[in-house]
Design an enzyme around this catalytic site. Structure first.
Site, short mmCIF file in Angstrom:
data_model
loop_
_atom_site.label_atom_id
_atom_site.label_comp_id
_atom_site.label_asym_id
_atom_site.label_seq_id
_atom_site.Cartn_x
_atom_site.Cartn_y
_atom_site.Cartn_z
N TRP A 75 0.86 -1.18 0.00
CA TRP A 75 0.00 0.00 0.00
C TRP A 75 0.90 1.24 0.00
O TRP A 75 1.77 1.36 0.87
CB TRP A 75 -0.89 -0.05 1.24
CG TRP A 75 -1.85 1.08 1.41
CD1 TRP A 75 -2.69 1.60 0.49
CD2 TRP A 75 -2.08 1.82 2.63
NE1 TRP A 75 -3.44 2.63 1.04
CE2 TRP A 75 -3.08 2.78 2.35
CE3 TRP A 75 -1.53 1.75 3.92
CZ2 TRP A 75 -3.54 3.66 3.33
CZ3 TRP A 75 -2.00 2.62 4.88
CH2 TRP A 75 -2.99 3.57 4.59
N LYS B 200 -13.21 -1.37 6.48
CA LYS B 200 -13.74 -2.27 5.45
C LYS B 200 -14.79 -3.22 6.02
O LYS B 200 -15.90 -3.31 5.50
CB LYS B 200 -12.61 -3.10 4.82
CG LYS B 200 -11.34 -2.34 4.51
CD LYS B 200 -11.51 -1.26 3.48
CE LYS B 200 -10.15 -0.64 3.17
NZ LYS B 200 -10.23 0.49 2.25
N ASP C 165 -0.32 -5.73 9.53
CA ASP C 165 -1.35 -4.76 9.17
C ASP C 165 -2.56 -5.58 8.72
O ASP C 165 -2.54 -6.21 7.66
CB ASP C 165 -0.84 -3.86 8.04
CG ASP C 165 -1.82 -2.74 7.70
OD1 ASP C 165 -2.91 -2.70 8.29
OD2 ASP C 165 -1.48 -1.90 6.84
#
Length: 414
Positions: A142, A259, A223
């Site tokens: 990311w 999310k 993460d």
């Protein structure tokens, strides 16, 4: 004289250059400005329903109703956040059994979603790990991971992760790079739904990395922004985290509820550290509070309350788990649909990697020139890397997207 003073005042920032557009949010801004009625946004990692609309989960609506009925105030949270939310997040991440035995030695702090978790974790690492400690990130990762590490003053190195030829994990390259990494390094791992590739590690591969982490005394930083959103099973998606902790490896875990609960704008997350005992845990929490105070002072209240109620109310928790599975299943269905439609169109390319990858994103294999043509000719917006958000696909646009991909790639190599 007054005129000169005014002009000087307004020219203080005249040397400030225009900053580059964010590689993800910049594409989203382009999409928003496009007047085309056929435009499709495959750039942003946010869930959409089969009509392309944002979703507020039923479990979230019910939790918000409970909050409303309780007539709660809007006072500041403590610097560390809402403790019942922190405890529930830790239990969700590490599992009930591990939490029951070790919960008192896990230091937790509420943070601003996944970004805040990584930022606070990296700030802590910079302050308390030996000088010169490096952080290794997968290539690719990311993009904001790099920004956050630089802001924290950490030295960034990369390890191989994705193989463009196989469009899968380059595990031999990964192991080779980490085998050469400095002992005691921080290793950033994507716990599940690797962003941007959609390529996850197998249990056997995670076991190999567990052994390597022990040998090299690594500090694994997981993460985990997509727990439950990947396979539809929150326990399966936390497999890597629990594999390491059950073997006694101290880890750092960043969790986001953007999310899997759709709390994107509420900035709801948790950062936790596995410590040796409760005394060590208390010290770590005290320092996390000192670091968080100048960053955001007090974390957001509403999203933490919502997540807290969902995680701690059995009926709502079961409803939420069913909704998470529904979202994950729809994304997987759209993966298969896109790959099959491209095949049925007679594409000369093998698109099976799209259906084999997992999670919200797919690394399609299209290049920057293909992307430019997709945007200019078809108003389909995606990242220049070829990454797409599968959540942006639905039954109403998947054929159009497949036809566009076929058109721009049929006479070229991928």
């Amino acid at each position: 004289m007054q005129c000169l003073r005014t002009l000087r005042y307004f020219s203080v920032w005249s040397q400030v250059p225009m900053g580059p557009a964010d590689p993800i949010l910049g594409v989203a801004a382009q999409f928003k400005a496009d007047p085309s009625t056929q435009k499709v946004n495959l750039s942003i990692g946010a869930y959409r329903d089969n009509e392309g609309k944002p979703v507020v989960l039923e479990s979230v609506k019910r939790a918000e109703q409970i909050i409303k009925e309780k007539k709660l105030d809007n006072e500041y949270l403590p610097v560390e956040g809402l403790q019942s939310f922190i405890d529930a997040s830790i239990k969700l991440g590490y599992g009930d059994a591990y939490y029951a035995q070790n919960g008192k030695s896990i230091a937790g702090c509420q943070v601003l979603s996944g970004t805040g978790a990584v930022r606070l974790g990296f700030e802590f690492a910079k302050k308390f790990l030996p000088q010169g400690t490096k952080v290794y990130m997968p290539n690719p990762t990311w993009p904001n991971h790099h920004n956050i590490a630089r802001m924290a003053g950490l030295e960034i190195l990369e390890y191989r992760y994705f193989d463009p030829k196989t469009r899968g994990v380059d595990f031999s390259g990964l192991v080779e790079d980490l085998s050469k990494a400095q002992n005691g390094s921080v290793i950033l791992f994507h716990a599940c739904a690797h962003n941007p590739t959609g390529c996850d590690l197998t249990t056997a591969q995670w076991t190999k990395l567990l052994d390597l982490s022990k040998q090299k005394n690594f500090l694994p930083f997981f993460d985990m922004a997509y727990q439950g959103f990947t396979s539809g099973d929150v326990n399966k998606d936390a497999e890597a985290v629990r594999l390491f902790t059950n073997q006694g490896v101290p880890i750092v875990l960043g969790q986001s509820f953007a999310k899997n609960m759709g709390l994107y704008g509420q900035r709801t997350g948790c950062l936790s550290f596995v410590c040796a005992n409760q005394s060590e845990k208390d010290k770590v929490v005290s320092q996390l509070k000192l670091l968080a105070r100048p960053l955001w002072s007090s974390p957001p209240l509403h999203g933490a309350r919502v997540a807290d109620i969902i995680l701690n109310t059995p009926e709502l928790n079961q409803l939420w788990l069913s909704e998470v599975k529904m979202m994950a299943d729809r994304i997987q269905y759209m993966r298969v649909s896109l790959a099959n439609t491209l095949k049925n169109l007679g594409s000369p390319h093998d698109w099976s990697h799209i259906s084999k990858q997992i999670g919200m994103f797919a690394f399609t294999g299209v290049g920057p020139d293909h992307v430019k043509e997709l945007i200019a000719k078809y108003h389909i917006y995606l990242l220049s890397s070829g990454r797409i958000s599968i959540a942006g696909l639905n039954e109403g646009n998947v054929k159009y997207v497949a036809e566009a991909f076929h058109d721009v790639t049929k006479n070229t190599k991928l």
